[in-house]
Scaffold this motif. Structure first.
Motif, mmCIF file in Angstrom:
data_model
loop_
_atom_site.group_PDB
_atom_site.id
_atom_site.type_symbol
_atom_site.label_atom_id
_atom_site.label_comp_id
_atom_site.label_asym_id
_atom_site.label_seq_id
_atom_site.Cartn_x
_atom_site.Cartn_y
_atom_site.Cartn_z
ATOM 1 N N MET A 86 -6.975 1.461 -4.905
ATOM 2 C CA MET A 86 -5.619 1.917 -4.637
ATOM 3 C C MET A 86 -5.230 3.054 -5.570
ATOM 4 O O MET A 86 -4.483 3.964 -5.184
ATOM 5 N N ASP A 87 -5.755 3.063 -6.797
ATOM 6 C CA ASP A 87 -5.501 4.187 -7.705
ATOM 7 C C ASP A 87 -6.143 5.475 -7.202
ATOM 8 O O ASP A 87 -5.667 6.579 -7.505
ATOM 9 N N LEU A 88 -7.225 5.313 -6.430
ATOM 10 C CA LEU A 88 -7.912 6.488 -5.890
ATOM 11 C C LEU A 88 -7.328 6.967 -4.566
ATOM 12 O O LEU A 88 -7.885 7.874 -3.943
ATOM 13 N N GLY A 89 -6.227 6.351 -4.128
ATOM 14 C CA GLY A 89 -5.521 6.846 -2.949
ATOM 15 C C GLY A 89 -5.544 5.932 -1.735
ATOM 16 O O GLY A 89 -4.912 6.250 -0.725
ATOM 17 N N ALA A 90 -6.243 4.821 -1.797
ATOM 18 C CA ALA A 90 -6.280 3.913 -0.650
ATOM 19 C C ALA A 90 -5.014 3.061 -0.620
ATOM 20 O O ALA A 90 -4.487 2.675 -1.662
ATOM 21 N N ASN A 91 -4.536 2.802 0.616
ATOM 22 C CA ASN A 91 -3.415 1.869 0.724
ATOM 23 C C ASN A 91 -3.965 0.438 0.731
ATOM 24 O O ASN A 91 -5.172 0.218 0.627
ATOM 25 N N TRP A 135 -4.234 -1.850 3.117
ATOM 26 C CA TRP A 135 -5.135 -2.167 4.216
ATOM 27 C C TRP A 135 -6.494 -1.515 4.020
ATOM 28 O O TRP A 135 -7.534 -2.132 4.271
ATOM 29 N N GLN A 136 -6.504 -0.251 3.587
ATOM 30 C CA GLN A 136 -7.773 0.435 3.356
ATOM 31 C C GLN A 136 -8.553 -0.216 2.222
ATOM 32 O O GLN A 136 -9.780 -0.366 2.302
ATOM 33 N N ALA A 137 -7.860 -0.632 1.172
ATOM 34 C CA ALA A 137 -8.533 -1.304 0.061
ATOM 35 C C ALA A 137 -9.135 -2.632 0.510
ATOM 36 O O ALA A 137 -10.232 -3.013 0.072
ATOM 37 N N PHE A 138 -8.414 -3.325 1.404
ATOM 38 C CA PHE A 138 -8.931 -4.602 1.884
ATOM 39 C C PHE A 138 -10.153 -4.415 2.768
ATOM 40 O O PHE A 138 -11.186 -5.070 2.583
ATOM 41 N N PHE A 139 -10.065 -3.515 3.767
ATOM 42 C CA PHE A 139 -11.145 -3.361 4.738
ATOM 43 C C PHE A 139 -12.374 -2.659 4.160
ATOM 44 O O PHE A 139 -13.502 -2.978 4.538
ATOM 45 N N HIS A 140 -12.170 -1.696 3.264
ATOM 46 C CA HIS A 140 -13.287 -0.888 2.777
ATOM 47 C C HIS A 140 -13.840 -1.352 1.435
ATOM 48 O O HIS A 140 -14.960 -0.960 1.065
ATOM 49 N N VAL A 141 -13.089 -2.161 0.710
ATOM 50 C CA VAL A 141 -13.548 -2.609 -0.607
ATOM 51 C C VAL A 141 -13.705 -4.132 -0.658
ATOM 52 O O VAL A 141 -14.787 -4.651 -0.957
ATOM 53 N N MET A 142 -12.617 -4.854 -0.359
ATOM 54 C CA MET A 142 -12.647 -6.302 -0.500
ATOM 55 C C MET A 142 -13.494 -6.980 0.574
ATOM 56 O O MET A 142 -14.257 -7.908 0.279
ATOM 57 N N LEU A 143 -13.362 -6.529 1.820
ATOM 58 C CA LEU A 143 -14.087 -7.184 2.911
ATOM 59 C C LEU A 143 -15.603 -7.094 2.736
ATOM 60 O O LEU A 143 -16.298 -8.109 2.910
#
Length: 252
Positions: free
Chosen positions: A161-166, A168-176
């Motif tokens: 999220m510090d790098l610009g992801a919201n 939802w994007q942090a969840f789908f592209h990082v956490m998932l």
């Protein structure tokens, strides 16, 4: 000490698995009784020629796949929500469904369905079995995925999220992707639990929604049939393989 531990381990696993080995062995016996005659596949052929067994198997597969898909999605989101917003009370209630006797769960679900159907004018069927399986499978998913979440540092999502992801994007592209091994392991566990259930299923199933455990139990009550050995051997091998895969995936 090590020698006695080895003896204990061998005795323990023999106690667990010797009945399964015996069952699988006699599934290849040509005799109907527990007296070995010669190797034969007659009971496997009889199993695949039984339309009642095939219909029950199809029902079990459909119910298990639907219940697994729904409980995996809902359980993953629930585990993520509990990870983000700590709630000891809600987390504790998850374990309540695991320790509640199945007969109590089945009666409560049946009462809920009967009360609801007075207003909806529905009847017991495959969909009630799916709902019931989701109700008890979702707790397993939440617990397994939560265990995976505890191994992930919260700073990973914060960095995205510090790098610009919201969110939802942090969840789908990082956490998932990080949760994927836990999700797969949870789904395989839910599939196994759903396919295997008898008590709850027998209470909420309709006329045309018999599952494989229900048919096997009915056959066993009429008298021991070697066909049961063949079915049980195949189920044991299949789900034993799923459990091993689940363990490997969870450890990855």
């Amino acid at each position: 000490m090590r020698r006695w531990l080895a003896v204990y381990a061998v005795a323990f696993f023999a106690f667990l698995h010797l009945p399964l080995v015996t069952l699988a062995l006699f599934s290849f016996n040509s005799s109907r009784f527990t007296v070995w005659e010669h190797f034969s596949l007659v009971w496997y052929r009889a199993m695949f020629r039984d339309p009642q067994l095939l219909d029950a198997l199809w029902n079990s597969v459909v119910i298990a796949l639907l219940a697994t898909a729904i409980s995996t999605v809902a359980g993953t989101l629930c585990a993520y929500g509990l990870w983000k917003r700590k709630s000891p009370l809600l987390t504790g209630t998850l374990y309540l469904s695991l320790v509640t006797p199945e007969i109590v769960t089945g009666v409560s679900l049946l009462a809920l369905f009967q009360w609801s159907f007075r207003w909806l004018h529905w009847h017991l069927g495959l969909y009630t079995v799916v709902l019931a399986h989701v109700a008890f499978s979702i707790a397993y998913v939440v617990i397994v995925v939560s265990a995976r979440l505890r191994s992930i540092a919260p700073s990973l999502e914060e960095a995205a999220m510090d790098l610009g992801a919201n969110e939802w994007q942090a969840f789908f592209h990082v956490m998932l992707p990080a949760l994927l091994p836990g999700i797969i392991a949870a789904a395989l566990l839910a599939l196994t639990v759903s396919f295997d259930d008898y008590v709850i299923t027998s209470m909420v199933a309709g006329v045309n929604s018999e599952t494989l455990p229900m048919v096997i139990y009915a056959m066993a009550r009429r008298g021991a049939s070697p066909v049961i050995n063949a079915i049980s051997a195949l189920v044991t091998v299949f789900f034993g393989g799923l459990i091993l895969i689940s363990q490997k995936v969870r450890e990855s």
